[in-house]
Motif scaffolding. Structure first.
Motif, PDB file in Angstrom:
ATOM      1  N   TYR A  34       4.083   1.489  -9.642  1.00 21.80           N
ATOM      2  CA  TYR A  34       3.660   2.825  -9.158  1.00 21.80           C
ATOM      3  C   TYR A  34       2.728   2.141  -7.973  1.00 21.80           C
ATOM      4  O   TYR A  34       2.056   1.238  -8.243  1.00 21.80           O
ATOM      5  CB  TYR A  34       3.016   3.244 -10.140  1.00 21.80           C
ATOM      6  CG  TYR A  34       3.885   4.083 -10.985  1.00 21.80           C
ATOM      7  CD1 TYR A  34       4.662   5.412 -11.094  1.00 21.80           C
ATOM      8  CD2 TYR A  34       4.262   3.604 -12.325  1.00 21.80           C
ATOM      9  CE1 TYR A  34       5.248   5.674 -11.751  1.00 21.80           C
ATOM     10  CE2 TYR A  34       4.996   3.879 -13.174  1.00 21.80           C
ATOM     11  CZ  TYR A  34       5.713   5.123 -13.007  1.00 21.80           C
ATOM     12  OH  TYR A  34       6.367   5.625 -14.066  1.00 21.80           O
ATOM     13  N   ILE A  35       2.893   2.791  -6.850  1.00 27.62           N
ATOM     14  CA  ILE A  35       2.010   2.659  -5.832  1.00 27.62           C
ATOM     15  C   ILE A  35       1.528   3.892  -5.081  1.00 27.62           C
ATOM     16  O   ILE A  35       1.959   4.731  -4.856  1.00 27.62           O
ATOM     17  CB  ILE A  35       2.842   1.861  -4.444  1.00 27.62           C
ATOM     18  CG1 ILE A  35       3.426   0.535  -5.050  1.00 27.62           C
ATOM     19  CG2 ILE A  35       1.915   1.587  -3.174  1.00 27.62           C
ATOM     20  CD1 ILE A  35       4.366   0.010  -4.110  1.00 27.62           C
ATOM     21  N   SER A  36       0.098   3.992  -5.194  1.00 32.85           N
ATOM     22  CA  SER A  36      -0.790   5.220  -4.454  1.00 32.85           C
ATOM     23  C   SER A  36      -0.538   5.143  -3.084  1.00 32.85           C
ATOM     24  O   SER A  36      -0.880   4.181  -2.566  1.00 32.85           O
ATOM     25  CB  SER A  36      -2.063   5.300  -5.096  1.00 32.85           C
ATOM     26  OG  SER A  36      -2.976   4.001  -4.540  1.00 32.85           O
ATOM     27  N   ASN A  37      -0.227   6.252  -2.298  1.00 30.18           N
ATOM     28  CA  ASN A  37      -0.366   6.328  -1.029  1.00 30.18           C
ATOM     29  C   ASN A  37      -1.473   7.372  -0.503  1.00 30.18           C
ATOM     30  O   ASN A  37      -0.939   8.871  -0.867  1.00 30.18           O
ATOM     31  CB  ASN A  37       1.177   6.919  -0.666  1.00 30.18           C
ATOM     32  CG  ASN A  37       2.115   5.951  -1.227  1.00 30.18           C
ATOM     33  OD1 ASN A  37       2.269   4.810  -0.696  1.00 30.18           O
ATOM     34  ND2 ASN A  37       2.808   6.222  -2.177  1.00 30.18           N
ATOM     35  N   ALA A  42       0.105  10.982  -2.805  1.00 32.71           N
ATOM     36  CA  ALA A  42       1.035  11.033  -3.380  1.00 32.71           C
ATOM     37  C   ALA A  42       1.221   9.441  -4.155  1.00 32.71           C
ATOM     38  O   ALA A  42       0.442   8.357  -3.897  1.00 32.71           O
ATOM     39  CB  ALA A  42       2.235  11.224  -3.006  1.00 32.71           C
ATOM     40  N   VAL A  43       2.026   9.358  -5.526  1.00 32.64           N
ATOM     41  CA  VAL A  43       2.123   7.760  -5.991  1.00 32.64           C
ATOM     42  C   VAL A  43       3.713   7.641  -5.708  1.00 32.64           C
ATOM     43  O   VAL A  43       4.634   8.732  -6.002  1.00 32.64           O
ATOM     44  CB  VAL A  43       1.652   7.935  -7.374  1.00 32.64           C
ATOM     45  CG1 VAL A  43       2.301   6.658  -7.961  1.00 32.64           C
ATOM     46  CG2 VAL A  43       0.081   8.049  -7.360  1.00 32.64           C
ATOM     47  N   THR A  44       4.374   6.488  -5.350  1.00 30.99           N
ATOM     48  CA  THR A  44       5.358   6.402  -5.366  1.00 30.99           C
ATOM     49  C   THR A  44       5.957   5.638  -6.510  1.00 30.99           C
ATOM     50  O   THR A  44       5.351   4.296  -6.614  1.00 30.99           O
ATOM     51  CB  THR A  44       5.851   5.524  -3.954  1.00 30.99           C
ATOM     52  OG1 THR A  44       5.447   6.299  -2.841  1.00 30.99           O
ATOM     53  CG2 THR A  44       7.367   5.294  -3.819  1.00 30.99           C
ATOM     54  N   ALA A  45       6.854   5.559  -6.958  1.00 37.26           N
ATOM     55  CA  ALA A  45       7.454   5.053  -8.305  1.00 37.26           C
ATOM     56  C   ALA A  45       8.684   4.158  -7.747  1.00 37.26           C
ATOM     57  O   ALA A  45       9.754   4.872  -6.983  1.00 37.26           O
ATOM     58  CB  ALA A  45       7.834   6.095  -9.348  1.00 37.26           C
ATOM     59  N   ILE A  46       8.700   3.003  -8.046  1.00 39.12           N
ATOM     60  CA  ILE A  46       9.777   2.051  -7.463  1.00 39.12           C
ATOM     61  C   ILE A  46      10.497   1.478  -8.585  1.00 39.12           C
ATOM     62  O   ILE A  46       9.807   0.759  -9.424  1.00 39.12           O
ATOM     63  CB  ILE A  46       9.488   1.200  -6.450  1.00 39.12           C
ATOM     64  CG1 ILE A  46       8.708   2.029  -5.145  1.00 39.12           C
ATOM     65  CG2 ILE A  46      10.358   0.153  -5.874  1.00 39.12           C
ATOM     66  CD1 ILE A  46       8.005   1.038  -4.177  1.00 39.12           C
ATOM     67  N   ASP A  47      11.860   1.709  -8.686  1.00 33.49           N
ATOM     68  CA  ASP A  47      12.527   0.725  -9.736  1.00 33.49           C
ATOM     69  C   ASP A  47      12.676  -0.703  -9.215  1.00 33.49           C
ATOM     70  O   ASP A  47      12.977  -1.045  -7.996  1.00 33.49           O
ATOM     71  CB  ASP A  47      14.010   1.258  -9.757  1.00 33.49           C
ATOM     72  CG  ASP A  47      14.747   0.461 -10.675  1.00 33.49           C
ATOM     73  OD1 ASP A  47      14.804   0.806 -12.004  1.00 33.49           O
ATOM     74  OD2 ASP A  47      15.836  -0.526 -10.172  1.00 33.49           O
ATOM     75  N   PRO A  58       3.575  14.112  -6.080  1.00 30.11           N
ATOM     76  CA  PRO A  58       2.201  14.663  -5.569  1.00 30.11           C
ATOM     77  C   PRO A  58       1.218  14.607  -6.365  1.00 30.11           C
ATOM     78  O   PRO A  58       1.621  14.836  -7.789  1.00 30.11           O
ATOM     79  CB  PRO A  58       2.676  16.065  -5.163  1.00 30.11           C
ATOM     80  CG  PRO A  58       4.190  16.185  -5.428  1.00 30.11           C
ATOM     81  CD  PRO A  58       4.553  15.090  -6.215  1.00 30.11           C
ATOM     82  N   VAL A  59       0.001  14.103  -6.102  1.00 27.60           N
ATOM     83  CA  VAL A  59      -1.213  14.002  -7.053  1.00 27.60           C
ATOM     84  C   VAL A  59      -2.265  14.498  -6.815  1.00 27.60           C
ATOM     85  O   VAL A  59      -3.192  14.510  -7.416  1.00 27.60           O
ATOM     86  CB  VAL A  59      -1.175  12.689  -7.647  1.00 27.60           C
ATOM     87  CG1 VAL A  59      -0.206  11.871  -8.344  1.00 27.60           C
ATOM     88  CG2 VAL A  59      -1.484  11.444  -6.328  1.00 27.60           C
ATOM     89  N   GLY A  60      -2.398  14.957  -5.448  1.00 25.98           N
ATOM     90  CA  GLY A  60      -3.663  15.405  -5.033  1.00 25.98           C
ATOM     91  C   GLY A  60      -4.341  14.632  -4.033  1.00 25.98           C
ATOM     92  O   GLY A  60      -4.090  13.542  -3.510  1.00 25.98           O
ATOM     93  N   GLU A  61      -5.570  14.545  -3.837  1.00 25.07           N
ATOM     94  CA  GLU A  61      -6.519  14.212  -2.751  1.00 25.07           C
ATOM     95  C   GLU A  61      -6.833  12.869  -3.152  1.00 25.07           C
ATOM     96  O   GLU A  61      -7.261  12.189  -4.073  1.00 25.07           O
ATOM     97  CB  GLU A  61      -7.946  14.809  -2.763  1.00 25.07           C
ATOM     98  CG  GLU A  61      -8.668  14.728  -1.321  1.00 25.07           C
ATOM     99  CD  GLU A  61      -7.944  15.262  -0.196  1.00 25.07           C
ATOM    100  OE1 GLU A  61      -7.965  14.578   0.704  1.00 25.07           O
ATOM    101  OE2 GLU A  61      -7.232  16.449  -0.267  1.00 25.07           O
ATOM    102  N   VAL A  62      -6.372  11.729  -2.017  1.00 20.14           N
ATOM    103  CA  VAL A  62      -6.589  10.348  -2.262  1.00 20.14           C
ATOM    104  C   VAL A  62      -6.696   9.896  -3.559  1.00 20.14           C
ATOM    105  O   VAL A  62      -7.486   9.365  -4.159  1.00 20.14           O
ATOM    106  CB  VAL A  62      -8.257  10.125  -1.547  1.00 20.14           C
ATOM    107  CG1 VAL A  62      -8.315   8.359  -1.044  1.00 20.14           C
ATOM    108  CG2 VAL A  62      -8.315  10.770  -0.354  1.00 20.14           C
TER     109      VAL A  62
END
Length: 72
Positions: A34-37, A42-47, A58-62
């Motif tokens: 998981y990488i926060s952007n 948002a947070v990106t989930a990568i296999d 989508p997770v909200g502010e920063v």
């Protein structure tokens, strides 16, 4: 060397820019990273096996200082 393409911010008439990745965490089995952007809130989930984006959450502010919680 492995590479996974993170989301980009696209603005008409301009070159794509980074989504400002900040923090990284892996699941205990190392199957997902998981990488926060901050740039897209948002947070990106990568296999990790395929190095493909599984989801952009989508997770909200920063989003920062993420970690993985294991519940048995």
């Amino acid at each position: 060397m492995w590479h996974a393409a993170l989301p980009e911010i696209k603005v008409a008439g301009r070159k794509s820019i980074s989504t400002v990745p900040n923090w990284v965490t892996f699941t205990p089995d190392s199957k997902t990273v998981y990488i926060s952007n901050a740039g897209i809130r948002a947070v990106t989930a990568i296999d990790t096996a395929s190095m493909k984006v599984k989801a952009v959450i989508p997770v909200g502010e920063v989003p920062k200082r993420i970690n993985t919680l294991v519940m048995n």
